[in-house]
Design a protein around this motif. Structure first.
Motif, PDB file in Angstrom:
ATOM      1  N   GLY A 161      58.338 -33.413 -22.948  1.00 33.26           N
ATOM      2  CA  GLY A 161      57.808 -32.064 -23.000  1.00 33.26           C
ATOM      3  C   GLY A 161      56.304 -32.076 -22.854  1.00 33.26           C
ATOM      4  N   LEU A 162      55.693 -30.971 -23.191  1.00 34.49           N
ATOM      5  CA  LEU A 162      54.250 -30.807 -23.064  1.00 34.49           C
ATOM      6  C   LEU A 162      53.621 -30.849 -24.452  1.00 34.49           C
ATOM      7  N   PRO A 163      52.851 -31.884 -24.781  1.00 33.71           N
ATOM      8  CA  PRO A 163      52.222 -31.958 -26.104  1.00 33.71           C
ATOM      9  C   PRO A 163      50.968 -31.097 -26.185  1.00 33.71           C
ATOM     10  N   ILE A 164      50.754 -30.494 -27.313  1.00 40.09           N
ATOM     11  CA  ILE A 164      49.553 -29.715 -27.588  1.00 40.09           C
ATOM     12  C   ILE A 164      48.864 -30.367 -28.773  1.00 40.09           C
ATOM     13  N   LEU A 165      47.674 -30.910 -28.538  1.00 39.67           N
ATOM     14  CA  LEU A 165      46.979 -31.733 -29.519  1.00 39.67           C
ATOM     15  C   LEU A 165      45.640 -31.110 -29.896  1.00 39.67           C
ATOM     16  N   GLN A 166      45.166 -31.445 -31.062  1.00 39.96           N
ATOM     17  CA  GLN A 166      43.842 -31.007 -31.475  1.00 39.96           C
ATOM     18  C   GLN A 166      42.771 -31.776 -30.708  1.00 39.96           C
ATOM     19  N   GLY A 167      41.667 -31.111 -30.459  1.00 35.80           N
ATOM     20  CA  GLY A 167      40.581 -31.751 -29.728  1.00 35.80           C
ATOM     21  C   GLY A 167      39.446 -30.789 -29.490  1.00 35.80           C
ATOM     22  N   PRO A 168      38.377 -31.245 -28.890  1.00 32.87           N
ATOM     23  CA  PRO A 168      37.229 -30.364 -28.609  1.00 32.87           C
ATOM     24  C   PRO A 168      37.602 -29.291 -27.588  1.00 32.87           C
ATOM     25  N   MET A 169      37.033 -28.104 -27.778  1.00 31.01           N
ATOM     26  CA  MET A 169      37.336 -26.980 -26.890  1.00 31.01           C
ATOM     27  C   MET A 169      36.467 -27.052 -25.638  1.00 31.01           C
ATOM     28  N   VAL A 170      36.666 -28.104 -24.874  1.00 31.62           N
ATOM     29  CA  VAL A 170      35.895 -28.340 -23.653  1.00 31.62           C
ATOM     30  C   VAL A 170      36.859 -28.511 -22.489  1.00 31.62           C
ATOM     31  N   LEU A 171      36.591 -27.809 -21.406  1.00 28.99           N
ATOM     32  CA  LEU A 171      37.445 -27.897 -20.222  1.00 28.99           C
ATOM     33  C   LEU A 171      37.044 -29.080 -19.351  1.00 28.99           C
ATOM     34  N   ARG A 172      38.031 -29.712 -18.745  1.00 29.97           N
ATOM     35  CA  ARG A 172      37.783 -30.713 -17.705  1.00 29.97           C
ATOM     36  C   ARG A 172      38.945 -30.656 -16.724  1.00 29.97           C
ATOM     37  N   SER A 173      38.648 -30.915 -15.474  1.00 28.35           N
ATOM     38  CA  SER A 173      39.636 -30.729 -14.417  1.00 28.35           C
ATOM     39  C   SER A 173      39.695 -31.956 -13.517  1.00 28.35           C
ATOM     40  N   TYR A 174      40.898 -32.220 -12.983  1.00 28.52           N
ATOM     41  CA  TYR A 174      41.127 -33.322 -12.058  1.00 28.52           C
ATOM     42  C   TYR A 174      41.827 -32.753 -10.826  1.00 28.52           C
ATOM     43  N   SER A 175      41.344 -33.121  -9.657  1.00 32.02           N
ATOM     44  CA  SER A 175      41.944 -32.630  -8.414  1.00 32.02           C
ATOM     45  C   SER A 175      42.228 -33.795  -7.478  1.00 32.02           C
TER      46      SER A 175
END
Length: 269
Positions: free
Chosen positions: A112-126
Motif C-alpha cells: 500500500g501507500l505509507p504515510i509517514l511523519q516528516g518535514p513539510m517540504v516538497l521535493r519532486s523526481y521526474s
C-alpha cells in the motif's frame, strides 16, 4: 474501491487489499503464480497463450478496474498506463502483459501507500522514457512528488508530440513536474501549511539539467523550446487562483487532497 487505513507507530498505511483480491477473483487468477515485476522490458511473444480469454470487453473491464487500484499502488502506474493505451483493440501480447500484471498483484497484494511523519517540504523526481511507443515513437513522462517522507502525487502519461531527443523528452517531463509542484504549493496553503522552503526538483539527465539552468545554451536547446515550458508555467499561475480552472486544467486526482488531510492529522495529532 475498498481503501483501508491502518495505523501503526505514528504512521498510516493506505491499502486496497480487498479490492485487489476482487479483481483477481473476477478473472479466476486467485491461485496464479506470483511474479516479482509488474511489466517486462520487451514485448512478449504474441504466439504465447494465457489463461485469460481473448475477450476485448474483459480486457477493458479489468484494465479499467486496475486504474482505481493505482490510487494506493503507484508501483503499477506505468504498467496500467501501458495497458490503457490498447483498450480499443488489444491483441494477444497485451493480454499477456495484463496477466503478468495480475500475477504481480497476486504476490504484492498487501502492499500500500505509507504515510509517514516528516518535514513539510516538497521535493519532486521526474523521468522520461524516450520513444517508448514503437508505433508513434512518442515518449512517456513520469514524475512523483513527496511531502517530507510521504508520496502524495505521481503521474505516468504519454507525451502529446514526438521528442527529437532524450533531452527534449526529459525537459518536457520536468516542465510537467513543475506544474504539479505549483499546484501542490497552492494546495498546501489551502490547508494552512505555508511552505517557505524552495522545492527541489531531481532529474537524472545532465543535459536536461544544463538546459534548465541555461535556457540559451547553444548546444542543448535545438530540440525542446523554452516557449513550451514558459507557457506551461504561465498557465499554471493563471489557474492557481480559480478552483474550477485548477480542476479543469490539471490532471491531479482527489487522493492528493485526501493524503494531505491524513498528513495534517498525523502531524498535528
Amino acid at each position: 474501491m475498498g481503501i483501508n487505513i491502518t495505523e501503526a507507530n505514528k504512521s498510516y498505511l493506505l491499502s486496497q487489499t480487498t479490492y485487489a483480491a476482487s479483481i483477481l477473483d473476477m478473472v479466476g487468477a486467485t491461485n496464479c503464480k506470483a511474479l516479482a515485476n509488474p511489466a517486462c522490458t520487451k514485448t512478449p511473444d504474441s504466439s504465447s497463450t494465457t489463461p485469460l480469454p481473448h475477450d476485448p470487453k474483459l480486457y477493458r473491464q479489468i484494465t479499467g478496474s486496475l486504474q482505481y487500484l493505482t490510487i494506493t499502488r503507484p508501483d503499477i502506474a506505468f504498467a496500467v498506463n501501458l495497458l490503457c493505451q490498447h483498450m480499443h483493440n488489444p491483441d494477444a501480447s497485451h493480454f499477456q502483459l495484463l496477466y503478468r500484471l495480475l500475477r504481480y498483484i497476486k504476490g504484492t497484494i498487501s502492499l500500500g501507500l505509507p504515510i509517514l511523519q516528516g518535514p513539510m517540504v516538497l521535493r519532486s523526481y521526474s523521468i522520461a522514457d524516450w520513444a517508448r511507443d514503437k508505433d508513434t515513437r512518442r515518449s512517456t513522462s513520469g514524475y512523483c512528488t513527496f511531502l517530507g517522507n510521504t508520496l502524495i502525487s505521481w503521474s505516468v502519461k504519454k507525451q502529446h508530440t514526438v521528442a527529437r531527443s532524450s533531452t527534449e523528452a526529459e525537459y518536457r517531463s520536468l516542465a510537467t513536474s513543475l506544474v504539479d509542484i505549483l499546484w501542490l504549493r497552492r494546495l498546501l496553503l489551502d490547508f494552512n501549511i505555508n511552505s517557505t522552503a524552495p522545492t527541489s526538483m531531481h532529474c537524472d539527465s545532465t543535459s536536461t539539467i544544463a538546459l534548465a539552468n541555461n535556457l540559451v545554451h547553444p548546444d542543448k536547446n535545438k530540440g525542446p523550446g523554452a516557449k513550451e515550458a514558459f507557457e506551461a508555467v504561465s498557465k499554471a499561475f493563471q489557474c492557481l487562483g480559480d478552483e474550477e480552472s485548477r480542476k479543469r486544467n490539471f490532471f491531479f486526482r482527489w487522493n492528493s487532497i485526501a493524503y494531505l488531510r491524513i498528513l495534517k492529522k498525523i502531524l498535528w495529532k
